[in-house]
Design an enzyme around this catalytic site. Structure first.
Site, PDB file in Angstrom:
ATOM      1  CG  ASP A  49      -2.183   0.883   0.920  1.00  0.00           C
ATOM      2  OD1 ASP A  49      -2.110   1.738   0.012  1.00  0.00           O
ATOM      3  OD2 ASP A  49      -3.202   0.745   1.616  1.00  0.00           O
TER       4      ASP A  49
HETATM    5  C1  NOJ Z   1      -3.923   3.912   0.044  1.00  0.00           C
HETATM    6  C2  NOJ Z   1      -5.131   3.041   0.167  1.00  0.00           C
HETATM    7  O1  NOJ Z   1      -5.092   2.361   1.402  1.00  0.00           O
HETATM    8  C3  NOJ Z   1      -5.258   2.024  -0.940  1.00  0.00           C
HETATM    9  O2  NOJ Z   1      -6.487   1.383  -0.818  1.00  0.00           O
HETATM   10  C4  NOJ Z   1      -5.096   2.676  -2.278  1.00  0.00           C
HETATM   11  O3  NOJ Z   1      -5.242   1.722  -3.296  1.00  0.00           O
HETATM   12  C5  NOJ Z   1      -3.736   3.338  -2.338  1.00  0.00           C
HETATM   13  N1  NOJ Z   1      -3.653   4.349  -1.300  1.00  0.00           N
HETATM   14  C6  NOJ Z   1      -3.461   3.989  -3.676  1.00  0.00           C
HETATM   15  O4  NOJ Z   1      -4.217   5.124  -3.819  1.00  0.00           O
END
Ligand code: NOJ
Length: 735
Positions: free
Chosen positions: A292
């Site tokens: 993430d």
């Molecule tokens: C953080 C989020 O937790 C995740 O779900 C997302 O895909 C990523 N950022 C990318 O934006």
């Protein structure tokens, strides 16, 4: 600052290992006729260490629209970068940067473009929590296929979706993004959406690679706060959180995203057991895992790595192949390989996984996105129809005294009141990708259109979503007093749910409750229409309302589906995929809990023990009568099969869709089990007066069995119970 660092890095790479002269034609890896694995090996054999490392990094491209993860735009994208998050709704920028990758890099490896396409790209359909309430996985497959088509035609090859985190705390803003509180439900919709996004062939110009997230246990965030610690025993990990991922992997999901949360002392993004032992070895996943955003560097904040370099080491060795915006792998991975701390074999395996997904997507053959007009790809009539049907089937009728709904055609005038009554923006929900609020209809507009020529529709907001300003109450109450019924539209702003959007209470702000109290004084029938990204605390409002219906956040169709339900054109069929607690203080409260040692005691003294609305609850404009449960046998072998059936009769005066939920319980087991667990569901149209048979083909070991803390499935001989609504039968399982 970040821009400068990234540009510098690019320079370092260019001068370090990438100077060898390209010979771009005629290599085996460029031959589309050769098997993918041979192409991967050939390409890998030609790559320098630095080129390999760059494949494992993801930067951003375009204007970042993610408020929680801001980064400066990277203007000088290295031609060797593995992946980019693509913040744009047309392919031009992608194609420009892809040209650079194909032409300026030594080996011409295409870039993989990813984006958060969570519930639609431009045609936004309801949030995932709502989708689950439709109990219609086929419709969800179709909706995700629409998202895939709009995305791929716009330059996005890969969506960071579906989110399949079982979540039982409505305070957590991200409950909006998943399929509710039940592992089986999340698993079914994981499979449906993977199939919708990926289709049969990733290389199709209308399919995208899926990403199961957030692996794993993120939904257990303590107190519903985001990004925090999660306390998950191995038993709970397996019996609650792993199933959706296991099924999603079996369905062929190309990628997974490692989660932010620390699981009982070992953060997911450094969790070798989960990433390597289970995902790659046991489940044989051959795609890749992306961290993430920042989840690798955040290992330092979580206290398991002293700096970026150690975070790189831990995360990479644990099995995270791609670094999403951490500036870890690009800075440190090559050195760690040179120092022997990261094995060259492991690096090769990681690069192969990323390349495999690129080959499967057909990016080597078709790196560029054909240019098309917005009209050719967005908001196609078929796409809008799917979104509208999904929104209709997601709507849950929670209360309907004296058949208040559908509205009687005899009503001359209705007043549509409340801060949600004429809002477009808030109906789209969080993660709206390239969705445009102007495409949506408000509830007021929807009702006006629906009731035109029959009932006059007037509207006033009454108040804002929060704050103390009651100055609009008088106008709203006067308007309501002059109408035959009041449709009061309350709820949450889009930004009140989603990432980093936790709330300490799931009640509506006091201002909105006060508005409803004031409207009640008119004595007119009160229909409460809710729009939110989470279950709400309604105990003060519920007794005052004649009817209550939630439309969640319906997306582009906006207020039209709810208007169709209110008018009676559509008979509501949604059922809750997440419990509505009676009060926030009951959280966590969910249907599949384990039995208390003293079921008759231990309750809160000040509130009822039961939630306000249970998982699986939802009313219809018709009535269904369930017959007795029938089983093909009452005694089965543990490796046997069984057919269960129930006849459902539509005894009301409207056609209706009905979902039958099949639950199972094992009252005595060596590992205590949920009081009941959903094992299967089916939705069918039952016309008025008609009886339909709903059946469940049971695989005894799979459906009656359980899983231990190591993920091993087992089944024990003994008596089991099968439940549908209030019907129950016993089945004896023999060894
Ligand atoms: C953080 C989020 O937790 C995740 O779900 C997302 O895909 C990523 N950022 C990318 O934006």
């Amino acid at each position: 600052m970040k821009t400068t660092i990234t540009s510098l890095l690019a320079l370092v790479f260019l001068t370090k290992g990438l100077l060898a002269q390209p010979k771009k034609q005629g290599f085996l890896y460029q031959d589309a006729g050769k098997p993918i694995e041979e192409r991967i090996s050939d390409l890998l054999g030609r790559m320098t260490l630095e080129e390999k490392v760059m494949q494992l990094n993801q930067y951003t491209l375009g204007r970042n629209d993610n408020a929680n993860n801001m980064a400066d735009p990277v203007n000088d994208i290295p031609a060797e970068i593995g992946s980019l998050i693509y913040f744009s709704s047309n392919p031009d920028l992608r194609n420009r940067v892809q040209h650079k990758a194909m032409e300026k890099s030594r080996l011409g490896i295409p870039i993989l473009f990813g984006y958060d396409v969570i519930h639609g790209f431009r045609t936004i359909y309801p949030i995932s929590l709502a989708q689950a309430c439709s109990w219609n996985p086929e419709l969800v497959r179709q909706a995700t296929a629409v998202a895939a088509q709009e995305s791929r035609m716009s330059g996005v090859d890969w969506t960071f979706s579906p989110m399949i985190d079982v979540a039982r705390d409505g305070r957590w803003g991200r409950v909006a993004e998943g399929y509710g509180e039940d592992p089986y439900t999340n698993a079914v919709f994981a499979v449906a959406s993977v199939k919708g996004y990926q289709g049969d062939n990733l290389a199709s110009p209308t399919n995208v690679a899926a990403c199961l997230k957030h692996y794993v246990g993120y939904g257990a965030s303590e107190g519903g706060r985001d990004y925090v610690y999660t306390e998950i025993s191995n038993q709970t990990l397996w019996d609650t959180y792993m199933l959706p991922y296991e099924e999603g992997v079996k369905a062929g999901a190309a990628t997974l995203m490692s989660s932010f949360n620390d699981i009982s002392g070992t953060p997911s993004s450094a969790n070798e057991y989960l990433l390597r032992d289970i995902l790659k070895k046991r489940w044989q996943h051959d795609g890749f895992v992306v961290s993430d955003w920042g989840a690798i560097v955040q290992l330092t904040a979580q206290g398991v790595a002293k700096d970026r370099k150690e975070a790189t080491l831990k995360s990479f060795n644990a099995g995270v192949e791609m670094d999403m915006m951490n500036q870890c792998y690009d800075r440190h991975l090559a050195d760690l390989v040179k120092e022997g701390k990261v094995k060259a074999d492991l690096l090769d395996d990681a690069v192969k996984r990323v390349l495999r997904v690129k080959f499967r997507l057909g990016l080597f053959e078709r790196p560029f996105t054909p240019v098309s007009t917005e009209k050719e790809r967005f908001l196609l009539p078929k796409s809008l129809k799917i979104a509208t049907r999904l929104a209709e089937e997601s709507i849950v009728l929670l209360k309907n005294e004296r058949k208040t709904l559908p509205l009687s055609a005899a009503l001359k005038k209705i007043a549509v009141i409340g801060p949600m009554s004429n809002s477009k923006w808030n109906l789209l929900g969080s993660w709206r990708a390239q969705g445009n609020a102007d495409d949506a209809t408000t509830v007021y507009e929807g009702l006006k259109r629906e009731l035109e020529g029959k009932t006059q529709v007037v509207q006033a907001p009454g108040c804002d979503f929060d704050g103390n300003d009651q100055s609009g109450f008088a106008e709203a109450v006067n308007m309501a007093a002059g109408a035959d019924a009041i449709v009061v539209c309350l709820g949450e702003k889009s930004q009140w749910s989603g990432e980093n959007a936790s709330r300490s209470t799931i009640a509506l702000p006091q201002l909105q409750e006060e508005l409803l109290f004031a409207l009640k004084k008119t004595g007119k029938p009160l229909i409460l229409v809710l729009s939110s990204g989470r279950p709400l605390e309604l105990n003060r409002l519920e007794p005052l309302c004649d009817a209550i219906v939630t439309m969640w956040q319906p997306g582009t169709p906006g207020g039209s589906p709810i208007a169709a339900v209110i008018s009676g054109k559509v008979n509501p069929s949604g059922k809750l995929a997440m419990t509505f607690p009676y009060a926030t203080g009951q959280i966590p409260i969910y249907y599949n809990h384990r039995q208390s040692a003293r079921p008759h005691q231990g309750k809160y003294q000040d509130i009822q023990a039961k939630p306000l609305y249970d998982f699986g609850y939802g009313l219809s404009y018709t009535t269904f009568e369930y017959g007795d449960l029938k089983a093909s046998a009452r005694k089965v072998k543990s490796d046997g099969t069984l057919t269960l059936e129930v006849a459902v009769k539509n005894t009301g005066d409207a056609d209706g869709l009905e979902t039958v939920h099949w639950y199972l319980s094992d009252p005595v087991s060596s590992i205590s089990r949920p009081l009941k667990a959903l094992k299967y569901f089916q939705k069918q149209l039952v016309k008025k007066g008609e009886t339909r048979i709903f059946s469940f083909q049971v695989n005894v070991k799979k459906d009656f069995g359980f899983v231990d803390g190591k993920g091993e499935k087992f089944i024990e001989a003994g008596d089991y119970e099968v439940m549908v609504k209030d019907k129950k039968i016993k089945i004896e399982v023999t060894p």
